[in-house]
Motif scaffolding. Structure first.
Motif, PDB file in Angstrom:
ATOM      1  N   TRP A   1      -0.604  -3.712  -1.826  1.00 16.33           N
ATOM      2  CA  TRP A   1      -0.103  -4.304  -0.334  1.00 16.33           C
ATOM      3  C   TRP A   1       1.044  -3.246  -0.240  1.00 16.33           C
ATOM      4  CZ3 TRP A   1      -1.643  -8.799   1.900  1.00 16.33           C
ATOM      5  CH2 TRP A   1      -2.397  -9.666   0.878  1.00 16.33           C
ATOM      6  N   VAL A   2       1.376  -3.512   1.017  1.00 15.32           N
ATOM      7  CA  VAL A   2       2.819  -2.645   1.677  1.00 15.32           C
ATOM      8  C   VAL A   2       3.382  -3.728   1.536  1.00 15.32           C
ATOM      9  CG1 VAL A   2       3.727  -0.674   2.857  1.00 15.32           C
ATOM     10  CG2 VAL A   2       1.016  -1.040   2.148  1.00 15.32           C
TER      11      VAL A   2
ATOM     12  N   ASN B   1      -8.962   1.151   1.522  1.00 14.27           N
ATOM     13  CA  ASN B   1      -8.981   2.288   0.818  1.00 14.27           C
ATOM     14  C   ASN B   1     -10.635   2.551   1.703  1.00 14.27           C
ATOM     15  OD1 ASN B   1      -9.701   4.764  -0.703  1.00 14.27           O
ATOM     16  ND2 ASN B   1      -9.716   3.092  -2.987  1.00 14.27           N
TER      17      ASN B   1
ATOM     18  N   VAL C   1       0.587   7.166  -2.062  1.00 12.85           N
ATOM     19  CA  VAL C   1       1.458   6.663  -1.443  1.00 12.85           C
ATOM     20  C   VAL C   1       2.386   7.907  -2.106  1.00 12.85           C
ATOM     21  CG1 VAL C   1       2.184   6.130  -4.345  1.00 12.85           C
ATOM     22  CG2 VAL C   1       3.583   5.753  -1.775  1.00 12.85           C
TER      23      VAL C   1
ATOM     24  N   ARG D   1      -1.867  -5.008   3.373  1.00 16.22           N
ATOM     25  CA  ARG D   1      -3.289  -4.800   2.254  1.00 16.22           C
ATOM     26  C   ARG D   1      -3.483  -3.057   2.703  1.00 16.22           C
ATOM     27  NH1 ARG D   1      -8.067  -7.891   4.242  1.00 16.22           N
ATOM     28  NH2 ARG D   1      -6.611  -7.741   6.312  1.00 16.22           N
ATOM     29  N   VAL D   2      -2.691  -2.772   1.507  1.00  9.33           N
ATOM     30  CA  VAL D   2      -3.552  -1.357   1.569  1.00  9.33           C
ATOM     31  C   VAL D   2      -5.178  -1.225   1.500  1.00  9.33           C
ATOM     32  CG1 VAL D   2      -3.382   0.945   0.763  1.00  9.33           C
ATOM     33  CG2 VAL D   2      -1.642  -0.578   0.639  1.00  9.33           C
TER      34      VAL D   2
ATOM     35  N   VAL E   1      -3.113   5.837  -4.546  1.00 12.39           N
ATOM     36  CA  VAL E   1      -2.554   4.706  -4.596  1.00 12.39           C
ATOM     37  C   VAL E   1      -4.386   3.900  -5.796  1.00 12.39           C
ATOM     38  CG1 VAL E   1      -2.948   1.749  -3.609  1.00 12.39           C
ATOM     39  CG2 VAL E   1      -1.886   3.891  -2.596  1.00 12.39           C
TER      40      VAL E   1
ATOM     41  N   GLU F   1      -3.089   6.058   4.936  1.00  7.15           N
ATOM     42  CA  GLU F   1      -4.424   5.899   4.957  1.00  7.15           C
ATOM     43  C   GLU F   1      -5.237   6.787   5.324  1.00  7.15           C
ATOM     44  OE1 GLU F   1      -4.228   0.852   4.604  1.00  7.15           O
ATOM     45  OE2 GLU F   1      -3.855   1.915   6.326  1.00  7.15           O
TER      46      GLU F   1
ATOM     47  N   ALA G   1      -6.315   6.185  -0.700  1.00  7.18           N
ATOM     48  CA  ALA G   1      -5.177   5.724  -0.171  1.00  7.18           C
ATOM     49  C   ALA G   1      -4.144   6.201  -0.796  1.00  7.18           C
ATOM     50  CB  ALA G   1      -5.138   3.873  -0.063  1.00  7.18           C
TER      51      ALA G   1
ATOM     52  N   GLU H   1       1.164  -2.627  -6.904  1.00  9.74           N
ATOM     53  CA  GLU H   1      -0.712  -2.280  -7.350  1.00  9.74           C
ATOM     54  C   GLU H   1      -0.416  -4.070  -8.367  1.00  9.74           C
ATOM     55  OE1 GLU H   1      -1.913   1.726  -7.980  1.00  9.74           O
ATOM     56  OE2 GLU H   1      -0.028   1.631  -7.173  1.00  9.74           O
TER      57      GLU H   1
ATOM     58  N   VAL I   1       3.622   5.321   2.873  1.00 10.73           N
ATOM     59  CA  VAL I   1       1.863   4.812   2.484  1.00 10.73           C
ATOM     60  C   VAL I   1       1.155   5.785   3.701  1.00 10.73           C
ATOM     61  CG1 VAL I   1      -0.294   2.980   2.078  1.00 10.73           C
ATOM     62  CG2 VAL I   1       2.571   2.803   1.482  1.00 10.73           C
TER      63      VAL I   1
ATOM     64  N   VAL J   1       5.195   0.660  -2.191  1.00 10.90           N
ATOM     65  CA  VAL J   1       3.476  -0.299  -2.492  1.00 10.90           C
ATOM     66  C   VAL J   1       3.891  -0.777  -3.741  1.00 10.90           C
ATOM     67  CG1 VAL J   1       1.837   1.114  -3.531  1.00 10.90           C
ATOM     68  CG2 VAL J   1       2.677   1.939  -1.310  1.00 10.90           C
TER      69      VAL J   1
END
Length: 182
Positions: A140-141, A181, A50, A178-179, A88, A65, A48, A156, A63, A154
């Motif tokens: 998270w975004v 991955n 940014v 949520r991001v 990320v 993915e 993932a 972390e 962001v 973003v």
């Protein structure tokens, strides 16, 4: 491949055409790598990411993915400007975030472990968040508008005592996700 690495490819033209730049770690300036700061399509092969519309990891954040983004509108961009990127930081799949009404972790708070498309629909009375704590493993975004729209930021694992700490333009936050991955 570590959890902090991945692969992303930027293309000068739409639909993955023209010159390309492959990146596997932080790239603080596309131009220093001989690539223009105009990007019209992107492929995220792993991880993932940014991305920022200016060099040195500054400016509006995007962001991205795993997947394909054939034109700049597909990553919620307002233009084709892109100048830097970084992976990320993901540590695992345990997500937990705490949002605070006041800066420096003051006032009312709300804790989430799942995506939330509308904070006000979950009882958050204000259209803004002034501080954030990210616990657990995931990133998270934060979105300025409901339904994961508008500017994104973003966050972390760590503490963010005010919106400037996550490079926000304001404290407006109305949805959170949520991001993931892959």
């Amino acid at each position: 491949m570590s959890q902090y690495s991945g692969k992303i490819t930027f293309y000068e033209g739409k639909c993955f055409s023209g010159r390309k730049l492959e990146v596997c770690s932080t790239c603080s300036s596309f131009q220093q790598r001989g690539f223009p700061n105009r990007v019209n399509s992107i492929r995220v092969q792993s991880g993932a990411w940014v991305c920022f519309d200016h060099p040195e990891l500054h400016g509006q954040q995007f962001v991205l993915e795993h997947g394909e983004y054939p034109h700049w509108q597909s990553w919620n961009g307002r233009g084709d400007r892109m100048g830097s990127c970084r992976p990320v930081g993901m540590h695992g799949q345990h997500y937990r975030i705490q949002l605070f009404e006041g800066s420096c972790f003051g006032g009312r708070s709300m804790e989430l472990t799942e995506d939330c498309s509308c904070l006000q629909g979950r009882g958050w009375e204000q259209p803004h968040v002034n501080a954030v704590r990210v616990y657990g493993d995931g990133a998270w975004v934060l979105y300025e508008e409901p339904n994961y729209r508008g500017r994104m930021y973003v966050v972390e694992r760590g503490e963010f005592s005010n919106f400037r700490a996550w490079q926000g333009f304001s404290a407006n936050v109305q949805s959170v996700r949520r991001v993931i991955n892959y």
